[in-house]
Design a protein around this motif. Structure first.
Motif, short mmCIF file in Angstrom:
data_model
loop_
_atom_site.label_atom_id
_atom_site.label_comp_id
_atom_site.label_asym_id
_atom_site.label_seq_id
_atom_site.Cartn_x
_atom_site.Cartn_y
_atom_site.Cartn_z
N MET A 1 -83.78 -47.00 65.27
CA MET A 1 -83.77 -45.59 64.87
C MET A 1 -84.99 -44.89 65.44
O MET A 1 -86.08 -45.46 65.45
CB MET A 1 -83.80 -45.47 63.35
N ASN A 2 -84.80 -43.67 65.85
CA ASN A 2 -85.91 -42.85 66.34
C ASN A 2 -86.58 -42.14 65.18
O ASN A 2 -85.91 -41.60 64.31
CB ASN A 2 -85.41 -41.81 67.35
N ARG A 3 -87.90 -42.12 65.21
CA ARG A 3 -88.67 -41.43 64.17
C ARG A 3 -88.70 -39.93 64.48
O ARG A 3 -88.97 -39.52 65.60
CB ARG A 3 -90.08 -42.01 64.15
N VAL A 4 -88.43 -39.12 63.47
CA VAL A 4 -88.48 -37.67 63.58
C VAL A 4 -89.38 -37.15 62.45
O VAL A 4 -89.15 -37.48 61.29
CB VAL A 4 -87.08 -37.04 63.46
N ASP A 5 -90.40 -36.39 62.80
CA ASP A 5 -91.31 -35.82 61.81
C ASP A 5 -90.99 -34.33 61.64
O ASP A 5 -90.85 -33.61 62.63
CB ASP A 5 -92.76 -35.98 62.25
N ILE A 6 -90.90 -33.90 60.39
CA ILE A 6 -90.53 -32.53 60.06
C ILE A 6 -91.57 -31.94 59.11
O ILE A 6 -91.94 -32.59 58.13
CB ILE A 6 -89.15 -32.46 59.37
N ALA A 7 -91.99 -30.72 59.39
CA ALA A 7 -92.91 -30.00 58.50
C ALA A 7 -92.16 -28.82 57.88
O ALA A 7 -91.55 -28.02 58.61
CB ALA A 7 -94.13 -29.50 59.28
N TYR A 8 -92.18 -28.72 56.56
CA TYR A 8 -91.59 -27.59 55.84
C TYR A 8 -92.68 -26.86 55.08
O TYR A 8 -93.73 -27.43 54.78
CB TYR A 8 -90.53 -28.07 54.84
N VAL A 9 -92.39 -25.60 54.73
CA VAL A 9 -93.40 -24.78 54.05
C VAL A 9 -92.78 -24.03 52.88
O VAL A 9 -91.78 -23.32 53.03
CB VAL A 9 -94.04 -23.77 55.04
#
Length: 146
Positions: A1-9
């Motif tokens: 699996m590929n790592r995906v980083d997400i930032a929410y606000v």
């Protein structure tokens, strides 16, 4: 699996008790945010994504949630960091009409229904707080063992 980083606000208008939400084309409602780009910190991504999606300049305050998920159909292992932030400048406006259908401030109950993945809802996020510190870049010696 590929790592995906997400930032929410999470941006709350405290006087009206309304949360700013974004309706993304093809994926529904969420807080403003998106993928962290290569060479970018989570905080930088949060600030950039909010500007790109809402035309607002923000100041990140603290982390209010950390979520993680596997998206088997996409082959992604996602890490979501959600920040609380305040608006420093700008007026709400859709900049990328090809990506965003709608922006709106919604009451906390509606936000909870649109974002069921936050255990305890928006109220819990508002009470949550963890400091965020970018510690810089390091060069690890080649003989370093973890």
């Amino acid at each position: 699996m590929n790592r995906v980083d997400i930032a929410y606000v999470l941006i709350l208008n405290e006087m009206e008790e309304k949360v700013l939400m974004v309706k993304n084309k093809g994926s529904g409602w969420s807080l403003p945010g998106g993928a962290v780009e290569k060479g970018e910190t989570f905080e930088q991504a949060a600030i950039r994504e909010v500007k790109e999606e809402t035309n607002l300049k923000i100041e990140v305050e603290n982390i209010v949630a950390v979520n993680e998920a596997f998206f088997e159909n996409k082959g992604h292992h996602a890490l979501f960091i959600t920040y609380k932030a305040r608006i420093v400048q700008g007026a709400i406006e859709i900049i990328h009409k090809d990506e965003i259908d709608e922006l709106k401030r919604t009451d906390i109950d509606t936000a909870n229904k649109l974002m069921p993945y936050y255990t305890g809802g928006v109220i819990r996020l508002l009470k949550s707080s963890a400091p965020y510190t970018f510690q810089g870049s390091f060069i690890v010696p080649s003989n370093y063992e973890s």
